[in-house]
Design a protein around this motif. Structure first.
Motif, mmCIF file in Angstrom:
data_model
loop_
_atom_site.group_PDB
_atom_site.id
_atom_site.type_symbol
_atom_site.label_atom_id
_atom_site.label_comp_id
_atom_site.label_asym_id
_atom_site.label_seq_id
_atom_site.Cartn_x
_atom_site.Cartn_y
_atom_site.Cartn_z
ATOM 1 N N ILE A 1 -5.072 -4.813 -25.656
ATOM 2 C CA ILE A 1 -5.623 -5.071 -26.993
ATOM 3 C C ILE A 1 -5.647 -3.716 -27.674
ATOM 4 O O ILE A 1 -6.115 -2.725 -27.104
ATOM 5 C CB ILE A 1 -7.058 -5.649 -26.951
ATOM 6 C CG1 ILE A 1 -7.087 -7.003 -26.239
ATOM 7 C CG2 ILE A 1 -7.621 -5.790 -28.361
ATOM 8 C CD1 ILE A 1 -8.455 -7.697 -26.256
ATOM 9 N N SER B 1 -7.496 1.436 -27.512
ATOM 10 C CA SER B 1 -6.748 0.415 -26.785
ATOM 11 C C SER B 1 -7.477 0.048 -25.491
ATOM 12 O O SER B 1 -8.241 0.856 -24.932
ATOM 13 C CB SER B 1 -5.322 0.882 -26.496
ATOM 14 O OG SER B 1 -5.373 2.006 -25.666
ATOM 15 N N SER C 1 -6.912 -2.056 -21.706
ATOM 16 C CA SER C 1 -5.898 -2.574 -20.787
ATOM 17 C C SER C 1 -6.475 -3.645 -19.878
ATOM 18 O O SER C 1 -7.689 -3.674 -19.621
ATOM 19 C CB SER C 1 -5.385 -1.452 -19.883
ATOM 20 O OG SER C 1 -4.932 -0.388 -20.644
ATOM 21 N N LYS C 2 -5.576 -4.478 -19.361
ATOM 22 C CA LYS C 2 -5.988 -5.431 -18.326
ATOM 23 C C LYS C 2 -6.385 -4.662 -17.075
ATOM 24 O O LYS C 2 -5.853 -3.588 -16.807
ATOM 25 C CB LYS C 2 -4.837 -6.383 -18.005
ATOM 26 C CG LYS C 2 -4.710 -7.521 -19.002
ATOM 27 C CD LYS C 2 -3.648 -8.511 -18.585
ATOM 28 C CE LYS C 2 -4.096 -9.419 -17.450
ATOM 29 N NZ LYS C 2 -3.131 -10.489 -17.151
ATOM 30 N N THR D 1 -3.805 -5.830 -32.424
ATOM 31 C CA THR D 1 -2.788 -6.495 -31.601
ATOM 32 C C THR D 1 -3.465 -6.984 -30.327
ATOM 33 O O THR D 1 -4.142 -6.207 -29.648
ATOM 34 C CB THR D 1 -1.677 -5.497 -31.172
ATOM 35 O OG1 THR D 1 -1.341 -4.711 -32.296
ATOM 36 C CG2 THR D 1 -0.460 -6.225 -30.656
ATOM 37 N N GLY E 1 -2.699 -8.837 -26.767
ATOM 38 C CA GLY E 1 -1.691 -9.328 -25.819
ATOM 39 C C GLY E 1 -2.354 -10.121 -24.722
ATOM 40 O O GLY E 1 -2.693 -9.576 -23.671
ATOM 41 N N GLY E 2 -2.576 -11.392 -24.965
ATOM 42 C CA GLY E 2 -3.161 -12.237 -23.919
ATOM 43 C C GLY E 2 -4.296 -13.093 -24.437
ATOM 44 O O GLY E 2 -4.687 -13.008 -25.598
ATOM 45 N N ASP F 1 -7.147 -13.207 -20.008
ATOM 46 C CA ASP F 1 -6.627 -11.846 -19.808
ATOM 47 C C ASP F 1 -7.670 -10.805 -20.201
ATOM 48 O O ASP F 1 -7.668 -9.693 -19.685
ATOM 49 C CB ASP F 1 -5.364 -11.646 -20.657
ATOM 50 C CG ASP F 1 -4.277 -12.613 -20.252
ATOM 51 O OD1 ASP F 1 -3.837 -12.532 -19.098
ATOM 52 O OD2 ASP F 1 -3.902 -13.486 -21.074
#
Ligand SMILES: Nc1ncnc2c1ncn2[C@@H]1O[C@H](COP(=O)(O)OP(=O)(O)O)[C@@H](O)[C@H]1O
Ligand SMILES: [Mg+2]
Length: 225
Positions: free
Chosen positions: A2, A23, A25-26, A59, A61-62, A135
């Protein structure tokens, strides 16, 4: 991941969030810390997509699951609240029993959720999230109403969920102990701006501003615990 870039949010003339970039992260647990009104909930709402920033880019992502600071249960039994939240079609009852046990809610399963105490209600709100996969788990003060045992249950459930799903966790807390126990990274907000972004030790050893020094002086941390 993200990611956010150049995010701003104003209420009236007052800018409550102004962040150039962050940002997530997973696999990482990030704690957002800061005093009341510093913009923590506003940031989480923007990351979760429930609030639109005035400018900037987000953004995601997941799949994201989000626990708001205040979340109300449906006026039905605790069990039905959980069953209603489960997206999976196949193993609803099993998932429900598992989370009821994990968050010590089994004794309340037949009770109307509107009659739960604040701490019980908070555990139910988390239970309703953790029955689904994601996620990124975004939690706004998930244990603010919990007692010592409730805190342990909530932290244990979040840790276990993260390990099982490999998701990222982004959460706020006012508890330095909770931050120390859970966070891989801490972001400190001061008046809607990022004052610190690093590991607990990095921030304690090398605070970037006078404000941070003062803020963390209120956090008594025992690293040897
Ligand atoms: N809907 C709103 N309308 C006006 N002001 C708001 C609104 N939501 C939040 N604020 C203000 O924005 C600031 C940041 O709020 P918030 O993100 O909830 O802070 P925190 O979660 O760090 O305590 C606070 O001063 C709050 O009063
Ligand atoms: Mg808040």
């Amino acid at each position: 991941m993200i990611e956010i870039y150049d995010i701003t949010k104003k209420y009236g003339n007052r800018t409550v969030l102004d962040i150039s970039s962050l940002s997530f992260s997973k696999g990482e647990t990030v704690v957002i810390a800061g005093p009341n009104g510093s913009g923590k909930s506003t940031l989480l709402k923007i990351l979760a997509g429930t609030l639109k920033a005035d400018s900037g880019k987000l953004t995601v992502g997941g799949k994201v699951l989000y626990l708001p600071q205040q979340s109300l249960p449906f006026g039905m039994t605790v069990r039905k609240n959980i069953l209603f939240s489960i997206e999976s079609r196949t193993d609803k009852e099993v998932r429900c029993d598992e989370i009821l046990r994990k968050l010590n809610l089994k004794a309340f399963e037949g009770k109307n959720a509107k009659t739960l105490s604040g701490g019980e209600c908070q555990r139910l709100a988390l239970a309703r999230l953790l029955v689904n996969d994601c996620d990124f788990l975004i939690l706004d003060e998930p244990s603010s109403a919990a007692d010592i045992e409730g805190n342990e249950l909530i932290e244990g459930a979040v840790k276990e969920y993260k390990e099982k799903n490999g998701c990222g966790v982004i959460m706020t807390t006012h508890s330095p102990r909770q931050a120390l126990d859970l966070a891989d990274r801490i972001i400190m907000l001061c008046d809607g701006r990022v004052a610190e972004n690093g590991s607990f030790r990095e921030i304690l050893q090398n605070p970037q501003t006078e404000w941070t020094k003062k803020f963390i002086s209120q956090w008594s941390i025992d690293f040897n615990r």
